[in-house]
Each structure stands twice: as C-alpha cells, then as structure tokens.
Design an enzyme around this catalytic site. Sequence first.
Site, mmCIF file in Angstrom:
data_model
loop_
_atom_site.group_PDB
_atom_site.id
_atom_site.type_symbol
_atom_site.label_atom_id
_atom_site.label_comp_id
_atom_site.label_asym_id
_atom_site.label_seq_id
_atom_site.Cartn_x
_atom_site.Cartn_y
_atom_site.Cartn_z
ATOM 1 N N GLU A 246 0.834 -1.204 0.000
ATOM 2 C CA GLU A 246 0.000 0.000 0.000
ATOM 3 C C GLU A 246 0.875 1.263 0.000
ATOM 4 O O GLU A 246 0.591 2.223 -0.712
ATOM 5 C CB GLU A 246 -0.955 -0.038 1.205
ATOM 6 C CG GLU A 246 -1.850 1.173 1.406
ATOM 7 C CD GLU A 246 -2.751 1.506 0.218
ATOM 8 O OE1 GLU A 246 -2.881 0.702 -0.709
ATOM 9 O OE2 GLU A 246 -3.305 2.622 0.227
ATOM 10 N N GLU B 96 1.346 6.304 -7.241
ATOM 11 C CA GLU B 96 0.182 7.018 -7.764
ATOM 12 C C GLU B 96 0.374 8.525 -7.815
ATOM 13 O O GLU B 96 -0.007 9.158 -8.784
ATOM 14 C CB GLU B 96 -1.039 6.776 -6.852
ATOM 15 C CG GLU B 96 -1.648 5.425 -6.948
ATOM 16 C CD GLU B 96 -2.829 5.315 -6.001
ATOM 17 O OE1 GLU B 96 -2.610 5.271 -4.780
ATOM 18 O OE2 GLU B 96 -3.963 5.301 -6.481
#
Length: 600
Positions: free
Chosen positions: A476, A483
């Site tokens: 994560e 991102e």
Amino acid sequence: MCGIVGYIGKNDTTKILLDGLKELEYRGYDSAGIAVLGDDKIDVFKALGKLHNLEEKVNASSSRDYELGIGHTRWATHGQPTELNAHPHLGEYSYVVHNGIIENYKELKEELINLGHKFVSQTDTEVIVHLFENYNNKLNDTTKAFHNTIDRLEGAFSILLITKADPSKIFFFKHGSPLIVANGKDENEVLFASSDAPLIGLANDVVYLEDGVGGIASAEGIEFFNDNYSWATLPTSKQFAQKDGFRFFMEKEIYEQSDVVSDCMLGRLNDDEILFDEIDKSLIDGINEIKICACGTSYHSGLTASYLFERLSKVKCNVEIASEFRYKDPLLTKDTLFIVISQSGETADTLEALKMAKAAGLKTLVICNVDNSSMTRTADATILTRAGIEKGVASTKAFTTQTVVLWMLALYFGKANNIIEKDKLQKELRALREVPKSLIIDDAMHEKTKRLSKRYLHGHGFFFIGRDVFFPLALEGALKLKEISYLHAEGYPAGEMKHGPIALADPELFTIALMPQNLLYDKIKSNVEELSARDSTICSISPLDFDLSDDFIKINETDHYMLEFFEMLIALQLLSMEISVRLGNDVDMPRNLAKSVTVE
Ligand code: F6R
C-alpha cells in the site's frame, strides 16, 4: 458524510438552506431534505439523489414566508437511501436533523414503540425526535425535554431540532460530529452548518461547538447551555473551507482517519464482542473458507485481512485480485464465504467477480463505502465502512476503515465459531478501541516526512518492505507513492529480498522498512541488515531506533502490532503526499487515474 444547515432570520429561508446544502455537496450524499417553519406550521421537503430534485420540489410548492428551518444531506449508514430515511425526521409535531450515529437506538426505539410511538424510517435518528416528544408530552417544557433527550443518547450526535411546541426556536447540540453556530450579517439572524463553507459570506463570527455544548437559538439570540464556547472568525475562501483548511483533499482525508474509524466502530464494538447489525448469523453458518476479491488499495486491505482471519478465527482465507480471478475458471465451493471489498462499490472487475460468486451459489458479502452502489445491491449482505466521501483519487481513509471492518469481522468469526479465547478477544477489543488514537497525527511526524521528502524525491527506485500484515502495508505504501509521485516503487515481503531483488540495492535505491516491535522484529531486522550491507539507503519506520538505518520515522510504542500498523500507515501516506507536493504534482488528481474504475 452527512451535512447539516440551519437558519433563523428574515431572508428567504428555503433559499438559504438549499444554498447551504449545495456548499456541502462535495462531502457526498444520497438524499437531502429541509423542514421549514412559518405561521406555526412546518413544511417538509425531501428528495432522493441530487439537490436539484429537492429544489424542484421546494419550487413546486406554493411558497410561504418561513421564519426558520433546518436542512440535511444524508450519506446512508443505517437503512437504505430512501425518502423515508432522509432527514429531517418527524415525530408528531417536531423535526430533527442529525449527524453521527446513535449507538443505543435499538433499545430506545423498543422503549418508545412500547410507549406507543410509531416509527416510519429505518434510521437511528428517528429515535431522537420521538424521545424529545415523549419528554415534552410529559413535562410540557421543551427545554427540559431537549436536555432529557440528550442525556439518553449514546454515540455521536450533532443535532438541530425544531418543534411546533416552541415555534421560534432551534434546539442544537454537538457531540462527536462537527457543528458550527453563527450570528448572521443581518440583524436577528442565526445560522448553523456542519462545516464552514455554507456560512461564508453570510456570517463573520462563529462558534465551533465543542463536544457536550448545545443551546437554543431564536431571533432574540443564542443561549448556550454552558460556558464552554468561544467566538472565532470565519475563513474567507470557500475552496479552503471545503478542504477544512487543508491544502488537499488527500491531506484532509488522511487527517480525518481517526474520526472516521470511530464512526466505523460505533455500535459495532461491544464490551466483550463484535456486533454487526447488518449480517445475519446464517451468513457464516457452515462456512469453512473465505475468499476475498478486490482491486488496488482495497485488495491490500483484503490481503491484510487474510492474516487476521487465519490468525484470529482459524478460517482458511485467500485473497485474489479481481481482474485475475475473473478469467481463471476459479474453483468455488459452497462452504466459502465470498467477500468483495470496494470503496466505490462500482469497480468493474470486483463487481463481475461478485456476480460470478453469486451465480455459483456462494454466500456473498461486500465491504463498501457507498450504499446503494452496484455491489451493495448485488451482494447478500453489506457492511458499510462509514468513511464518508473520499475525494482524493489516492485512497486513504477507505483503506483504514476497510481494514478495521475486516479486523472486526475476523473477531466476529472467531467468537461465533468459539475459536478465540476470552483473554485474547479482550486484548484485541482493547487494541481496536485504541485505533482512533493511533491515527491522530503527531505534528512532529508530519514535519519529519516533509523534511525527508526533500531527499527522497531523488530516489531512482523504492522498496517498501515488511512481513506478515506489514507486507500488504508495504504494498500500500508503494502504491501511494507510485500514484501521486510517479516514482517507481515496489512493495515486497522482507524475507523475499534475498531471492532476487536485493541485486538492485545501491545508495539511490531507497528502502522503506516497516519494523514493528510487536511482530517479527528480529526477522525484519536481519532483512534490513542485509540491505544495509549492500549500501541501500534505508528509512525505518518503527518505535525502536535502529543503528543501521539512514533515516528514521518514529512511531509510538504500543502493545499490539495493528496499532503500529495504523501509525505506520499514516507515515507512509504523509511521506508520499509530501514527495508529491515537492515534485509539484496534482496530489488530488494524479495523471492517468480515475476515482472509480468502471471499465475492465
Ligand atoms: C488506490 C486506489 C485504487 C482503488 C481501486 C479499487 O489509491 O484508489 O487502487 O483502491 O481502484 O477501487 P474500489 O475500492 O472503489 O473498488
């Protein structure tokens, strides 16, 4: 997340309420309503979906002059998004709007039904107005009735209440969810809102109510129940106000995590067990295996849960990326509970996987943030994560609430199957109660990530490493960085590094090492030593200082690895965000990404 507005004054009450609700649209909602009072009569308008539906209804009615009113946008938590469940909620002669969750609504509802009150909605909120009228009918004193009502409520509740029994007043109270009261710019004007945006331009001085503070407002002024309040000046920028003063929605959402996790646990965490009103025991009867399917960040929370399910409830659990699952001719057996996880409830691959499982006759459950989404309408059962709308494309609070729900579900399974011992369950419940605290952001930690971002943006690559649940957390962390910073990052199980990836180690390869004190510390320590010996630059995130790391983000010492997990999560989210800020990227809307991926 729900929104509240209220108005007393000589201007156009319906317009002010509707304009106020529009300012709260960005928070997300699935229905809206207003109740307005004039000439001792209350008119109420409610509509599903967007605010223009409500506006059309208001405009279609023969308008009267209203002296005051209350309004609400609802994000469904108890009960479907329907007009009946939309606020304001009616008793016989009073209306209430409410943000938060009434934990003891079931007991109160039963009590009130036995006293002859008729309920029309599935919401927890409706008990408030019946309770108020019940007291007022007995006492014939609206102030006392309001106080008695507040005293009976447990949970989180910010409330505005109007009543024909005292038609010039708005009764208000704040406990948990935010509520602001303001003196309007015009004389004898009072405004309410659950955040700044609706008040900008209409008021200058406001009181950001503290928990436990309430009062009564009328055209004559505002009377507070105690002295625990102070006046403040409103910000002037709406954009700034929408972000609650944060630079980005992502930042606001990172900071919100402590609160939304409290909402997520409300009513579900009992003294000695986990309760989920939304699932029936039959859902888990005969279940020997759990299969989880999801995408992206939601997949990472699923992967985290697979460790928790096997450890805490001894149920076999495997997790698959939905796009892989769909085309592999999966073997599905009916003793498997099929769980999908999705923030939006609309992700095409996850939805399709859910449909496949249903078609194969499996019991299905969705853990989702959006009620009435395609997935909640498809699955046999839904557990809502109650994170409120997530605007930043990079998911933050959705992951946190999903993981908390799954952790609670693992304990629910463990208890239902008589697997988890009493002491162990107590320890887990104690840790769960501490999660909101572990998510409160320490200024020093945020500062540290800002400073580190200066150097870390120059990395040619990143490894995020961890073991056990800290492996999905590493995935994560790497995904967040990819991102929004567009830097290459990989999450890896720490023990796997020596099976290949360690060949990449050099000083410009940055390793973010997740080193919890409460789980496999010595194991991860030796993995990090191996990387340090190959000259990789290491940033450790841990409660324990580690000689060989170049940089260190300190988290608090606790007695449970999941508390370390959530504190590390905050550090990872902040570090990615600060690197992205320094690179000048669009934090909230990174290139090439969409918030809801409704195509394959
Ligand atoms: C990452 C992110 C995505 C989503 C994924 C699934 O920050 O937001 O990876 O997690 O697209 O979306 P949902 O959870 O809506 O199914």
